[in-house]
Design a protein around this motif. Structure first.
Motif, mmCIF file in Angstrom:
data_model
loop_
_atom_site.group_PDB
_atom_site.id
_atom_site.type_symbol
_atom_site.label_atom_id
_atom_site.label_comp_id
_atom_site.label_asym_id
_atom_site.label_seq_id
_atom_site.Cartn_x
_atom_site.Cartn_y
_atom_site.Cartn_z
ATOM 1 N N ILE A 145 19.707 7.409 5.285
ATOM 2 C CA ILE A 145 20.087 5.986 5.332
ATOM 3 C C ILE A 145 19.062 5.263 6.193
ATOM 4 O O ILE A 145 18.996 5.482 7.401
ATOM 5 N N THR A 146 18.260 4.414 5.568
ATOM 6 C CA THR A 146 17.202 3.731 6.323
ATOM 7 C C THR A 146 17.458 2.231 6.431
ATOM 8 O O THR A 146 16.684 1.519 7.064
ATOM 9 N N ASP A 147 18.540 1.756 5.827
ATOM 10 C CA ASP A 147 18.799 0.315 5.869
ATOM 11 C C ASP A 147 19.977 -0.039 6.777
ATOM 12 O O ASP A 147 20.588 -1.091 6.652
ATOM 13 N N ARG A 148 20.294 0.886 7.691
ATOM 14 C CA ARG A 148 21.369 0.607 8.644
ATOM 15 C C ARG A 148 20.910 0.938 10.058
ATOM 16 O O ARG A 148 20.224 1.943 10.280
ATOM 17 N N ALA A 149 21.291 0.093 10.987
ATOM 18 C CA ALA A 149 21.063 0.359 12.413
ATOM 19 C C ALA A 149 22.237 1.179 12.935
ATOM 20 O O ALA A 149 23.285 1.265 12.293
ATOM 21 N N LEU A 150 22.053 1.794 14.103
ATOM 22 C CA LEU A 150 23.141 2.541 14.743
ATOM 23 C C LEU A 150 23.176 2.126 16.214
ATOM 24 O O LEU A 150 22.149 2.182 16.897
ATOM 25 N N VAL A 151 24.338 1.672 16.668
ATOM 26 C CA VAL A 151 24.478 1.327 18.086
ATOM 27 C C VAL A 151 25.658 2.087 18.663
ATOM 28 O O VAL A 151 26.580 2.472 17.944
ATOM 29 N N ALA A 152 25.620 2.308 19.968
ATOM 30 C CA ALA A 152 26.757 2.908 20.663
ATOM 31 C C ALA A 152 27.284 1.878 21.643
ATOM 32 O O ALA A 152 26.512 1.190 22.322
ATOM 33 N N LEU A 153 28.603 1.740 21.667
ATOM 34 C CA LEU A 153 29.277 0.870 22.640
ATOM 35 C C LEU A 153 30.169 1.793 23.460
ATOM 36 O O LEU A 153 31.087 2.408 22.923
ATOM 37 N N GLN A 154 29.863 1.932 24.756
ATOM 38 C CA GLN A 154 30.490 2.973 25.569
ATOM 39 C C GLN A 154 31.048 2.392 26.859
ATOM 40 O O GLN A 154 30.429 1.518 27.456
ATOM 41 N N GLY A 155 32.188 2.922 27.279
ATOM 42 C CA GLY A 155 32.754 2.479 28.549
ATOM 43 C C GLY A 155 34.184 2.000 28.371
ATOM 44 O O GLY A 155 34.651 1.795 27.250
ATOM 45 N N PRO A 156 34.884 1.800 29.501
ATOM 46 C CA PRO A 156 36.312 1.473 29.442
ATOM 47 C C PRO A 156 36.628 0.175 28.699
ATOM 48 O O PRO A 156 37.728 0.014 28.198
ATOM 49 N N ASP A 157 35.677 -0.772 28.634
ATOM 50 C CA ASP A 157 35.958 -2.025 27.930
ATOM 51 C C ASP A 157 35.533 -1.989 26.463
ATOM 52 O O ASP A 157 35.662 -2.989 25.744
ATOM 53 N N ALA A 158 35.017 -0.842 26.009
ATOM 54 C CA ALA A 158 34.506 -0.769 24.636
ATOM 55 C C ALA A 158 35.598 -1.099 23.623
ATOM 56 O O ALA A 158 35.364 -1.826 22.647
ATOM 57 N N GLU A 159 36.803 -0.586 23.849
ATOM 58 C CA GLU A 159 37.869 -0.786 22.862
ATOM 59 C C GLU A 159 38.197 -2.264 22.670
ATOM 60 O O GLU A 159 38.239 -2.756 21.548
ATOM 61 N N SER A 160 38.405 -2.981 23.771
ATOM 62 C CA SER A 160 38.803 -4.386 23.630
ATOM 63 C C SER A 160 37.673 -5.210 23.013
ATOM 64 O O SER A 160 37.912 -6.133 22.241
ATOM 65 N N VAL A 161 36.436 -4.867 23.341
ATOM 66 C CA VAL A 161 35.299 -5.621 22.813
ATOM 67 C C VAL A 161 35.153 -5.391 21.309
ATOM 68 O O VAL A 161 35.030 -6.344 20.527
ATOM 69 N N LEU A 162 35.193 -4.145 20.878
ATOM 70 C CA LEU A 162 35.012 -3.888 19.446
ATOM 71 C C LEU A 162 36.227 -4.373 18.651
ATOM 72 O O LEU A 162 36.081 -4.871 17.531
ATOM 73 N N ALA A 163 37.421 -4.243 19.252
ATOM 74 C CA ALA A 163 38.633 -4.667 18.546
ATOM 75 C C ALA A 163 38.629 -6.166 18.276
ATOM 76 O O ALA A 163 39.268 -6.639 17.326
ATOM 77 N N ALA A 164 37.896 -6.944 19.092
ATOM 78 C CA ALA A 164 37.801 -8.384 18.851
ATOM 79 C C ALA A 164 37.034 -8.672 17.561
ATOM 80 O O ALA A 164 37.195 -9.732 16.949
ATOM 81 N N ILE A 165 36.203 -7.733 17.148
ATOM 82 C CA ILE A 165 35.401 -7.890 15.928
ATOM 83 C C ILE A 165 36.038 -7.126 14.771
ATOM 84 O O ILE A 165 36.049 -7.589 13.631
ATOM 85 N N ALA A 166 36.562 -5.945 15.086
ATOM 86 C CA ALA A 166 37.173 -5.072 14.076
ATOM 87 C C ALA A 166 38.459 -4.504 14.673
ATOM 88 O O ALA A 166 38.433 -3.466 15.336
ATOM 89 N N PRO A 167 39.598 -5.202 14.466
ATOM 90 C CA PRO A 167 40.854 -4.832 15.144
ATOM 91 C C PRO A 167 41.235 -3.366 14.939
ATOM 92 O O PRO A 167 41.814 -2.743 15.836
#
Lengths: 377, 121
Positions: A145-167
């Motif tokens: 897969i060369t047309d996708r980026a990969l990021v990591a979101l890590q730490g105690p606030d990761a859940e609330s931050v990502l859930a704001a974008i993808a519940p």
């Protein structure tokens, strides 16, 4: 001739954020941002950190039969994990082995329903893909897969931050994988990472990656984290860096990774062996390895870096091992290391000596992880 | 204040004509990254210019601090042993490394002043 470095879809953003760029596995990557390694590390543990890991290889194994079990069965020929039992929506850690029982690469394997999705190390991805195409092409299409980026979101606030974008992200458990629709297109999300923190790795379309990263960084609790802090975070978590702590000359048994080999593939299991080097690896599990990867805590404040020779006594002639990763641990506020030592010196609490700048300094074999993981189980 | 090409600073003592305090510049501290370990020399030792007298380790790597001139180490900043971060927080002040009695103060004449050092970096 100068080699041109590759760039990730987030390269311009790294520069804008003041990233100090260095060559890493052929890519121009941020080693740190203006706050520096120490503050980035502590921020990730206290709030949330955003890592660009787009240099890593994303590979789909698509079974020609349409049945994911066929891809799983095929992949089991190359590694000692139980892939067949890996349920849809789940991920597990694994490693490719060679005929001598050494480790060719470590990776994440996810069952995404009709295919397997793998994340492999940047420096190994070409070799891994060639290896899989050689061995698996009859049963699977091996798609990089060369047309996708990969990021990591890590730490105690990761859940609330990502859930704001993808519940839906909030409902995932450690090592779950799922696709969540978002304003940035479909996100391929796994609840995992390489810091010892709760968090996610997220594959996002390359042309939406920068907007997605900016949306994450809009949260006060999220800061970008460079490779420097990524290294100290994973070391505190006791996790191996391929090329340092594991490589083609270390077996999974020596590397203390037998926990990553499920029963089905071990002696007496339903599908015992059947992977490269299985004779060596299964024998080492039974008889014990000659050396073992262990955690190391220097007694003093001087870090023991990669290559530091280890001795059983202050005046011993021959080294009994060496450090493979060593640094200062900002969260544990002391230097830490991991390395290989001969099996008779591998017990937790064993006192050893590390040679630093010609001086033998005391160091103690320690439990890993150095800091307990906070995964959401 | 004088500066060396090795990014060290030397500040003349207020009371003693032949004593200087030595540290590293803000530029050097920033390049090194967060310091996590400092090994200081023994007080009273005689050193020659370019002797490696201090070992420092940052989150990234180890480096040496050299004696900028010939002389004697008369005092070290032992606060750095427990708190190496002082070097990053206040490189020109609380983050000093050692004081030395200089053998020949005229050795300082050829060193850069602040304007010349700024140009140098």
């Amino acid at each position: 001739m100068t080699d041109t470095l590759l760039t990730t879809p987030l390269h311009a953003l790294h520069l804008e954020l003041g990233g100090k760029m260095v060559p890493f596995a052929g890519y121009d990557m941020p080693v740190q941002y203006p706050p520096g390694v120490m503050k980035e590390h502590l921020h990730c543990r206290a709030h949330a950190g955003l890592f660009d890991v787009s240099h890593m290889g994303q590979v789909i194994l698509r079974p020609r039969s349409g049945n994911v079990a066929d891809a799983a069965r095929a992949l089991e020929k190359l590694l000692p994990q139980d892939v067949i039992a890996l349920k849809t929506g789940r991920q597990r850690y694994g490693f490719f082995t060679n005929d001598a029982g050494g480790i060719l690469d470590d990776l994440m394997i996810a069952n995404r329903g009709d295919h397997l999705f793998l994340v492999v190390n940047a420096a190994c991805k070409e070799a891994d893909i060639a290896h899989m195409r050689d061995a698996l092409s009859k049963t699977c299409k091996v798609e990089e897969i060369t047309d996708r980026a990969l990021v990591a979101l890590q730490g105690p606030d990761a859940e609330s931050v990502l859930a704001a974008i993808a519940p839906g992200a909030a409902d995932m458990q450690f090592m779950d994988v799922a696709t969540h629709d978002s304003d940035f297109g479909p996100l391929w999300v796994s609840r995992s990472g390489y810091t010892g923190e709760d968090g996610y790795e997220i594959s996002v379309a390359a042309d939406r990656a920068e907007d997605f990263a900016r949306a994450l960084l809009d949260h006060d609790s999220v800061q970008p984290i460079g490779l420097g802090a990524r290294d100290s975070l994973r070391l505190e978590a006791g996790l191996c860096l391929y090329g340092n702590d594991i490589d083609a000359s270390t077996t999974p048994v020596e590397a203390n990774l037998v926990w990553g080999m499920q029963k089905a593939r071990r002696a007496g299991g339903a599908r015992e062996g059947g992977f490269p080097g299985s004779d060596v690896i299964l024998r080492q599990i039974e008889m014990g390895p000659p050396r073992l990867r262990v955690g190391l805590l220097p007694d003093g404040r001087a870090p023991m870096r990669q290559g530091t020779a280890l001795f059983a006594a202050e005046d011993a002639d021959a080294a009994i091992g060496a450090v493979t990763s060593g640094a200062f641990g900002p969260s544990i506020e002391r230097p830490l290391a991991m390395g290989y030592v001969s099996i008779d010196h591998s017990g937790v609490g064993t006192k050893l000596w590390g040679e630093v700048r010609g001086k033998r300094l005391p160091v103690t074999v320690a439990e890993m992880p150095f800091r307990p993981a906070t995964y959401k189980r | 204040m004088k500066f060396t090409e090795e990014h060290e600073w030397l500040r003349a003592d207020d009371d003693e004509d032949d004593v200087v305090t030595v540290g590293i510049t803000e530029h050097a501290a920033e390049q090194l990254g967060d310091l996590v370990f400092v090994e200081l020399p023994e007080e009273g030792i005689t050193v020659a210019k370019e002797d490696e007298v201090v070992v420092i380790e940052s989150v990234k790597a180890a480096s040496d601090i050299m004696a900028p001139v010939d002389g004697e180490i008369i005092e070290v900043n032992s606060a750095l042993i427990d708190n190496p971060a002082l070097v990053n927080e206040d490189p020109l002040g609380k983050g000093w490394f050692f004081k030395m009695k200089v053998a020949d103060m005229s050795d300082l004449d050829a060193m850069m002043d602040e304007a010349a050092y700024k140009k140098f970096i």
